[in-house]
Design a protein around this motif. Structure first.
Motif, PDB file in Angstrom:
ATOM      1  N   ASP A  63      47.934  76.628  -5.539  1.00  0.00           N
ATOM      2  CA  ASP A  63      46.807  75.695  -5.436  1.00  0.00           C
ATOM      3  C   ASP A  63      46.589  74.913  -6.726  1.00  0.00           C
ATOM      4  N   THR A  64      46.737  75.573  -7.867  1.00  0.00           N
ATOM      5  CA  THR A  64      46.529  74.890  -9.146  1.00  0.00           C
ATOM      6  C   THR A  64      47.489  73.728  -9.306  1.00  0.00           C
ATOM      7  N   VAL A  65      48.754  73.959  -9.015  1.00  0.00           N
ATOM      8  CA  VAL A  65      49.758  72.903  -9.150  1.00  0.00           C
ATOM      9  C   VAL A  65      49.499  71.776  -8.159  1.00  0.00           C
ATOM     10  N   MET A  66      49.189  72.109  -6.926  1.00  0.00           N
ATOM     11  CA  MET A  66      48.900  71.072  -5.927  1.00  0.00           C
ATOM     12  C   MET A  66      47.661  70.272  -6.301  1.00  0.00           C
ATOM     13  N   ASN A  67      46.639  70.944  -6.785  1.00  0.00           N
ATOM     14  CA  ASN A  67      45.389  70.266  -7.107  1.00  0.00           C
ATOM     15  C   ASN A  67      45.555  69.273  -8.253  1.00  0.00           C
ATOM     16  N   VAL A  68      46.291  69.654  -9.279  1.00  0.00           N
ATOM     17  CA  VAL A  68      46.447  68.757 -10.421  1.00  0.00           C
ATOM     18  C   VAL A  68      47.382  67.602 -10.071  1.00  0.00           C
ATOM     19  N   HIS A  69      48.553  67.903  -9.539  1.00  0.00           N
ATOM     20  CA  HIS A  69      49.549  66.859  -9.292  1.00  0.00           C
ATOM     21  C   HIS A  69      49.179  65.963  -8.107  1.00  0.00           C
ATOM     22  N   ASN A 118      53.336  56.791 -10.507  1.00  0.00           N
ATOM     23  CA  ASN A 118      53.197  58.235 -10.366  1.00  0.00           C
ATOM     24  C   ASN A 118      54.370  58.943 -11.031  1.00  0.00           C
ATOM     25  N   LEU A 119      54.080  60.026 -11.729  1.00  0.00           N
ATOM     26  CA  LEU A 119      55.136  60.801 -12.388  1.00  0.00           C
ATOM     27  C   LEU A 119      55.616  61.898 -11.453  1.00  0.00           C
ATOM     28  N   SER A 120      56.807  61.697 -10.913  1.00  0.00           N
ATOM     29  CA  SER A 120      57.469  62.722 -10.121  1.00  0.00           C
ATOM     30  C   SER A 120      58.371  63.514 -11.062  1.00  0.00           C
ATOM     31  N   SER A 121      59.494  63.998 -10.573  1.00  0.00           N
ATOM     32  CA  SER A 121      60.422  64.800 -11.379  1.00  0.00           C
ATOM     33  C   SER A 121      61.706  64.998 -10.591  1.00  0.00           C
ATOM     34  N   ASP A 122      62.802  65.251 -11.302  1.00  0.00           N
ATOM     35  CA  ASP A 122      64.018  65.596 -10.566  1.00  0.00           C
ATOM     36  C   ASP A 122      63.894  66.962  -9.904  1.00  0.00           C
ATOM     37  N   SER A 123      62.854  67.713 -10.253  1.00  0.00           N
ATOM     38  CA  SER A 123      62.589  68.964  -9.546  1.00  0.00           C
ATOM     39  C   SER A 123      62.188  68.722  -8.098  1.00  0.00           C
ATOM     40  N   ALA A 124      61.829  67.483  -7.753  1.00  0.00           N
ATOM     41  CA  ALA A 124      61.537  67.143  -6.362  1.00  0.00           C
ATOM     42  C   ALA A 124      62.739  67.399  -5.466  1.00  0.00           C
ATOM     43  N   ALA A 173      57.811  66.238  -4.951  1.00  0.00           N
ATOM     44  CA  ALA A 173      58.341  65.570  -3.765  1.00  0.00           C
ATOM     45  C   ALA A 173      57.208  64.887  -3.004  1.00  0.00           C
ATOM     46  N   GLY A 174      56.065  65.545  -2.946  1.00  0.00           N
ATOM     47  CA  GLY A 174      54.898  64.955  -2.296  1.00  0.00           C
ATOM     48  C   GLY A 174      54.469  63.665  -2.951  1.00  0.00           C
ATOM     49  N   LEU A 175      54.577  63.596  -4.258  1.00  0.00           N
ATOM     50  CA  LEU A 175      54.206  62.371  -4.967  1.00  0.00           C
ATOM     51  C   LEU A 175      55.115  61.209  -4.596  1.00  0.00           C
ATOM     52  N   GLN A 176      56.362  61.499  -4.241  1.00  0.00           N
ATOM     53  CA  GLN A 176      57.249  60.422  -3.823  1.00  0.00           C
ATOM     54  C   GLN A 176      56.805  59.857  -2.470  1.00  0.00           C
ATOM     55  N   GLY A 177      56.408  60.718  -1.558  1.00  0.00           N
ATOM     56  CA  GLY A 177      55.880  60.243  -0.277  1.00  0.00           C
ATOM     57  C   GLY A 177      54.565  59.498  -0.452  1.00  0.00           C
ATOM     58  N   PHE A 181      47.738  43.445  -1.316  1.00  0.00           N
ATOM     59  CA  PHE A 181      46.657  43.121  -2.243  1.00  0.00           C
ATOM     60  C   PHE A 181      47.165  42.809  -3.651  1.00  0.00           C
ATOM     61  N   GLY A 182      48.476  42.685  -3.795  1.00  0.00           N
ATOM     62  CA  GLY A 182      49.036  42.422  -5.113  1.00  0.00           C
ATOM     63  C   GLY A 182      49.180  43.659  -5.970  1.00  0.00           C
ATOM     64  N   VAL A 183      49.144  44.831  -5.331  1.00  0.00           N
ATOM     65  CA  VAL A 183      49.230  46.111  -6.039  1.00  0.00           C
ATOM     66  C   VAL A 183      50.577  46.749  -5.723  1.00  0.00           C
ATOM     67  N   THR A 184      51.350  47.063  -6.747  1.00  0.00           N
ATOM     68  CA  THR A 184      52.605  47.774  -6.542  1.00  0.00           C
ATOM     69  C   THR A 184      52.435  49.232  -6.939  1.00  0.00           C
ATOM     70  N   VAL A 185      53.170  50.087  -6.252  1.00  0.00           N
ATOM     71  CA  VAL A 185      53.100  51.527  -6.500  1.00  0.00           C
ATOM     72  C   VAL A 185      54.520  52.059  -6.579  1.00  0.00           C
ATOM     73  N   ASN A 186      54.861  52.632  -7.717  1.00  0.00           N
ATOM     74  CA  ASN A 186      56.203  53.158  -7.941  1.00  0.00           C
ATOM     75  C   ASN A 186      56.111  54.528  -8.601  1.00  0.00           C
ATOM     76  N   ALA A 187      57.240  55.198  -8.684  1.00  0.00           N
ATOM     77  CA  ALA A 187      57.278  56.530  -9.292  1.00  0.00           C
ATOM     78  C   ALA A 187      58.432  56.622 -10.283  1.00  0.00           C
ATOM     79  N   VAL A 188      58.198  57.365 -11.327  1.00  0.00           N
ATOM     80  CA  VAL A 188      59.233  57.709 -12.299  1.00  0.00           C
ATOM     81  C   VAL A 188      59.476  59.205 -12.180  1.00  0.00           C
ATOM     82  N   ALA A 189      60.742  59.589 -12.067  1.00  0.00           N
ATOM     83  CA  ALA A 189      61.098  60.993 -11.890  1.00  0.00           C
ATOM     84  C   ALA A 189      61.964  61.445 -13.063  1.00  0.00           C
ATOM     85  N   PRO A 190      61.357  62.004 -14.095  1.00  0.00           N
ATOM     86  CA  PRO A 190      62.144  62.429 -15.263  1.00  0.00           C
ATOM     87  C   PRO A 190      63.011  63.644 -14.970  1.00  0.00           C
TER      88      PRO A 190
END
Length: 253
Positions: free
Chosen positions: A108-114, A139-145, A159-163, A175-184
């Motif tokens: 729950d802690t990990v899900m709640n924060v991320h 959004n900061l994802s990770s190769d752990s996804a 992985a959820g952050l990518q969806g 609306f002129g808003v882009t949403v992307n993710a970086v996965a270190p």
């Protein structure tokens, strides 16, 4: 970026590591930056570095998983720095363990924060973006996804952050808003130093071991991730939307 087009960014988990590097990079790019973390006092050194370099910054203390705290924090940023039209959801924690040892609290802690945190901050800020007809969420994802032993909670959250990223890109693009993710991949931070300690290696030993499996033969630095975030936030990146960029020194599937 001129004064007339000055943007305000919120970077979560920005007291250290990747978040601090992102905050400082965006400030160098000309944005005013709200440096947000659980402990506002811990953000002050980052703010001092930004201000020392001639930028504008604000230290903000808030728990990103607390709905009311997030709403207050985002409103305060709007009052102090201007409408936040850039959000970088970087706040994260580790609670690694094998599945049979993992507690529900650790899950729950990990899900709640991320995940919950990224949802709450994005939801609170999006009204400023849609009103302005311009916005950037990274959004900061990770190769752990892609899966990583002992990280069922972290991998699922990343992985959820990518969806989440791809869905917001569809909803907010008009609306002129882009949403992307970086996965270190492996980035040298206090968090990965803690991993070395848990597995009984020195940090240098862990970095040397990790480098052997990275095509560029080195581990990443926070500045590498900050550079990718900077690209997504740029004025001229408006046709890049809903993408996941792996910053890992090599290809990821």
């Amino acid at each position: 970026m001129t004064e007339a087009t000055l943007r305000t960014a919120i970077v979560t988990g920005a007291a250290r590591g990747i978040g601090a590097a992102v905050a400082e990079r965006l400030a160098a790019d000309g944005l005013a930056v709200a440096v947000l973390d659980l402990d506002g006092d811990a953000c002050k050194p980052v703010v001092a570095r930004i201000e020392g370099a001639g930028g504008r910054a604000l230290a903000v203390g808030a728990d990103v998983s607390d709905e009311q705290a997030v709403e207050r924090a985002v409103a305060d940023v709007a009052d102090e720095l201007g409408a936040p039209t850039v959000v970088v959801n970087n706040a994260g924690v580790l609670r690694d363990n094998l599945l049979f040892k993992m507690s529900a609290a650790d899950w729950d802690t990990v899900m709640n924060v991320h995940l919950r945190g990224s949802f709450l901050v994005s939801r609170a800020a999006q009204k400023y973006m849609t009103d302005a007809g311009w916005g950037r969420i990274v959004n900061l994802s990770s190769d752990s996804a892609l899966g990583n032993r002992g990280q069922a909670n972290y991998s699922a959250a990343k992985a959820g952050l990518q969806g989440f990223t791809k869905t917001l890109a569809i909803e907010l693009g008009k609306f002129g808003v882009t949403v992307n993710a970086v996965a270190p991949g492996f980035i040298a931070t206090d968090m990965t130093a803690g991993t070395a300690e848990r597995v009984g290696l020195t940090f240098d030993e862990l970095k040397a071991y990790a480098s052997q499996n990275i095509p560029v033969q080195r581990v990443g630095e926070p500045a590498d991730v900050a550079a990718a975030v900077s690209f997504f936030v740029r004025e001229d990146s408006s046709f890049v939307n809903g993408q996941v960029l792996y910053v890992a020194g090599g290809p990821k599937a």
